[in-house]
Design an enzyme around this catalytic site. Structure first.
Site, short mmCIF file in Angstrom:
data_model
loop_
_atom_site.label_atom_id
_atom_site.label_comp_id
_atom_site.label_asym_id
_atom_site.label_seq_id
_atom_site.Cartn_x
_atom_site.Cartn_y
_atom_site.Cartn_z
N HIS A 132 0.81 -1.22 0.00
CA HIS A 132 0.00 0.00 0.00
C HIS A 132 0.84 1.27 0.00
O HIS A 132 0.39 2.31 -0.46
CB HIS A 132 -0.95 0.01 1.20
CG HIS A 132 -2.14 -0.85 0.99
ND1 HIS A 132 -2.13 -2.20 1.24
CD2 HIS A 132 -3.39 -0.58 0.53
CE1 HIS A 132 -3.31 -2.71 0.94
NE2 HIS A 132 -4.10 -1.75 0.50
N GLY A 133 2.02 1.20 0.54
CA GLY A 133 2.82 2.42 0.50
C GLY A 133 4.11 2.28 1.26
O GLY A 133 4.26 1.41 2.13
#
Lengths: 309, 469
Positions: B326-327
């Site tokens: 996701h990041g």
């Protein structure tokens, strides 16, 4: 494909009919800026223009220093809007001699996105033809009466009353309604939540544009930062004060523009305020008289105002 | 190009007309049109991104062909590795380079050895995580001989760049989507009608619910230290629905748009906040990613085929990787870790028999607080949140100076509407009610949704949250 197109066309037809009906219902809607311009156009021949956010709204005497005045202040208005309004007004009017602009320190970093005033910006478009965001989708919204009203559903139940208001100049000049709230919360709201240091340069550039504009038209300009209640400025972000003072100093030195900074003025007391950041009628008169007393109209050919220390 | 923009509202009908009325006699031409339209759609952000996706298409197309021909297992492994290195290399560089550099520097500094390494000013290409995973699934499936490699370059390019799901999923599998590019498409009005309703509902979720909530959420989370107590809790509650409506809204628009062109994409959301357990939550939330990680990470690690400890370990690793996907931020890793632990607990703890409503509320409540970890901008913000959210000032119900009570009430009404619709969808699915077959009902529903967008939507165009991933 027929059933699909039937659905799409029926839906779009209902949508279009709905949109046009709503637009029709709102066609006479007057936003605050519409009312201001209506009132201004009726009054005409104003020699002094005052402009600022809600803080400056209280300075609404019909005369300033013996000259007819008009106050264009609206709550939530920022330097960009001061510029677009003044540009529109100065293009129409030749009699203006003086512009008084109320600039709070936090207006130098005013973040309209955080302040959620994109809608407010759209209300100006009809009069000023300027927008923060000039994308065509924003222009479409700015041209819509419904969106310009900020989707004011209560208008549908008020109707004509709104139009009648706009025809009453006296009332329009007293349109300012102070927002009652905690001074501390508002100080934090203005100097922390709605302040972005990265926006200082662009806001200063709009202020410079105003100065160029007024000077190029031979109009004098005065900047004021109105007094605030102790409860307000004790909770105000100190960094914003420093930035504001610095920018005022730079502008004063660079353009020789008079700046009245009432921030720490000791002459104001509790009776001069209606809340932490808005002056009462008494306070407003006090400010105006200080400015009037301090300005000497030299009556020379270029009509320069200077401040008496 | 954003789904919630005027550009897309003009783009979509043009492509639709060209697709069904100009190129409809030739399948290859239709596929080529999809590629061109997808490149226009993607290049609308930044035309430079097109070189990356083109490179990815060419590499995986060639790797697929070579994997199909090659019989030597060692060479096949090397080919697969090339594909993985190229794809994950791009992803790693654009998404994680600065994260690793910063953390290495911090780690060395912690042990008293200062090293110099500069972060780069890298722009993350939109959707890179999504199309990278989509192409990776193709080469892995070809390697596993689950799928015959395609020789049709245009069809493959259309599969990778297919504009409805290009930038934020659903992450498609070649086994589902690619064969759809081989077969002749006949316009199906029922499918198109369903697509239209999904688009309207997706736009409603995004523009009316997510974007209206975004204002409150961003004000709090982007300046978190100015708030305590209720504003933090409200912001978390609102973010729970903002992210759902933002992402599920995107997925619905993507699935609906694909249906206009005769394609069926996989379902990505199935009323996640009605889940009764954490493992069920992940069968309802971002289904295409969960199943991707299940097939390409969890099962290769051993899945549940070995001991309980090994299974739990595999779950934890899968969720950690999913969080990191996701990041490039520790907050996402922690978020993944928490969900991994919750899933392990969910599998291993004996279920207490209680009312369904209580179980749903429990899962919802815990999930809501995990979103804080996801949304926090940094670890410091996270610590601040959990040390201040309980400091409630009862005199302020809303507690945010920039929000009117009427706006607040409106947000609550939207959330209630969302719950009702989710329950209705769940009911209709069970009863097999097909609203989209009834054209009149469909027109009324779509009109209500579009008029609601006009009346209540937030038109300060906001990007979809998942674009940053």
């Amino acid at each position: 494909m027929k059933p699909f197109f039937k659905v799409v066309l029926t839906t779009l037809s209902i949508l279009i009919i709905g949109v046009f009906t709503i637009e029709y219902l709102y066609k006479d809607y007057k936003t605050t800026i519409d009312k201001k311009f209506d009132a201004y156009n009726k009054q005409r021949s104003s020699q002094v223009i005052l402009i600022g956010n809600s803080h400056v709204g209280c300075l609404n005497e019909p005369e300033f220093n013996g000259k007819t005045s008009f106050n264009f202040s609206i709550g939530g208005q920022d330097i960009f809007h001061f510029y677009t309004i003044l540009k529109t007004v100065l293009e129409q009017e030749n009699n203006i001699e003086l512009v008084i602009i109320g600039v709070d320190y936090d207006l130098f970093g005013y973040d309209y996105k955080i302040a959620n005033t994109m809608w407010l910006d759209r209300t100006y478009y009809k009069k000023t033809k300027s927008l923060y965001d000039s994308s065509y989708s924003n222009k479409i919204m700015a041209s819509s009466a419904f969106f310009r009203s900020n989707r004011d559903f209560s208008y549908l139940f008020r109707g004509k009353e709104n139009i009648a208001d706009s025809q009453n100049i006296k009332e329009e000049n007293k349109m300012f309604t102070p927002i009652i709230g905690s001074a501390k919360d508002r100080a934090i709201e203005h100097s922390v939540h709605k302040f972005d240091v990265n926006l200082v340069n662009s806001n200063v550039s709009y202020l410079e544009k105003i100065i160029f504009l007024t000077l190029s038209k031979g109009v004098n300009i005065v900047l004021i930062n109105l007094p605030k209640h102790n409860n307000y400025y004790n909770n105000y972000n100190k960094e914003v004060i420093e930035i504001g003072k610095k920018e005022f100093e730079l502008i004063r030195n660079k353009y020789q523009v008079p700046v009245f900074d009432f921030w720490e003025s000791p002459v104001f007391n509790d009776t001069d305020f209606v809340d932490g950041d808005h002056l009462s009628e008494v306070g407003a008169k006090k400010v105006l008289s200080i400015i009037e007393d301090s300005i000497i109209n030299t009556q020379t050919h270029n009509n320069v105002y200077t401040i008496i220390d | 190009m954003l789904f919630n923009s005027i550009d897309f509202a003009i783009f979509l009908p043009i492509v639709f007309i060209l697709y069904w009325f100009v190129t409809n006699r030739n399948l290859k031409l239709q596929n080529l049109l999809i590629v061109v339209a997808s490149y226009v759609f993607y290049g609308w952000w930044d035309w430079r991104f097109l070189s990356l996706i083109t490179f990815s298409i060419v590499v995986d197309y060639l790797m697929g062909l070579l994997l199909g021909k090659e019989e030597n297992q060692r060479k096949r492994k090397i080919l697969l590795l090339v594909s993985i290195v190229v794809n994950l290399g791009f992803l790693g560089f654009f998404k994680y380079y600065n994260f690793f550099v910063d953390n290495f520097v911090a780690a060395f500094s912690f042990f008293g050895r200062d090293i110099k390494a500069n972060s780069l000013n890298i722009i993350l290409p939109v959707g890179i995580s999504f199309y990278t995973f989509q192409t990776l699934s193709y080469t892995i499936d070809v390697y596993r001989r689950k799928f015959e490699p395609t020789k049709d370059f245009i069809a493959f390019a259309a599969f990778v760049s297919f504009f409805p799901n290009l930038v934020a999923g659903p992450i498609e599998r070649a086994t589902n989507l690619l064969p759809q590019f081989y077969s002749k498409r006949v316009f199906n009005w029922e499918k198109a009608n369903k697509g239209f309703l999904l688009i309207c509902w997706g736009l409603f979720m995004k523009i009316v619910i997510a974007d209206n909530l975004a204002f409150y959420v961003n004000t709090v989370f982007n300046d978190i230290e100015s708030f305590k107590g209720l504003p933090l809790i409200w912001a978390t509650f609102f973010f729970t629905f903002q992210i759902y409506c933002d992402f599920a809204g995107y997925s619905y628009i993507a699935i609906g748009t694909a249906k206009f062109f005769g394609f069926d994409l996989i379902t990505n959301f199935r009323q996640p906040y009605l889940a009764v357990s954490f493992s069920e939550f992940w069968k309802r939330w971002h289904i295409s990613l969960s199943s991707w990680f299940k097939d390409y990470v969890y099962i290769p690690l051993g899945g549940n085929r070995k001991t309980t400890i090994a299974t739990n370990f595999n779950i934890l690793i899968t969720f950690l990787v999913s969080g990191f996907w996701h990041g490039a931020n520790w907050t996402f890793i922690i978020w993944g870790l928490i969900h991994g632990l919750l899933n392990i607990l969910s599998r291993n703890v004996t279920k207490i028999k209680t009312f369904k409503f209580i179980r749903i509320s429990f899962v919802f409540g815990i999930t809501m607080f995990t979103w804080v970890v996801f949304r926090a901008n940094s670890i410091n913000d996270l610590i601040y949140f959990f040390t201040n959210f309980f400091k409630i000032n009862t005199s302020k119900i809303i507690g945010l100076p920039t929000m009117e009570r009427s706006d607040f009430l409106m947000l609550i009404i939207f959330i209630v509407v969302l719950f009702i619709v989710d329950i209705l969808i769940s009911y209709f699915e069970k009863q097999k009610v097909k609203l989209y077959e009834k054209t009149f009902v469909l027109s009324i529903l779509s009109s209500i949704l579009l008029l609601s967008i006009y009346l209540f939507g937030s038109f300060e165009v906001q990007e979809f949250i998942y674009f940053q991933f």
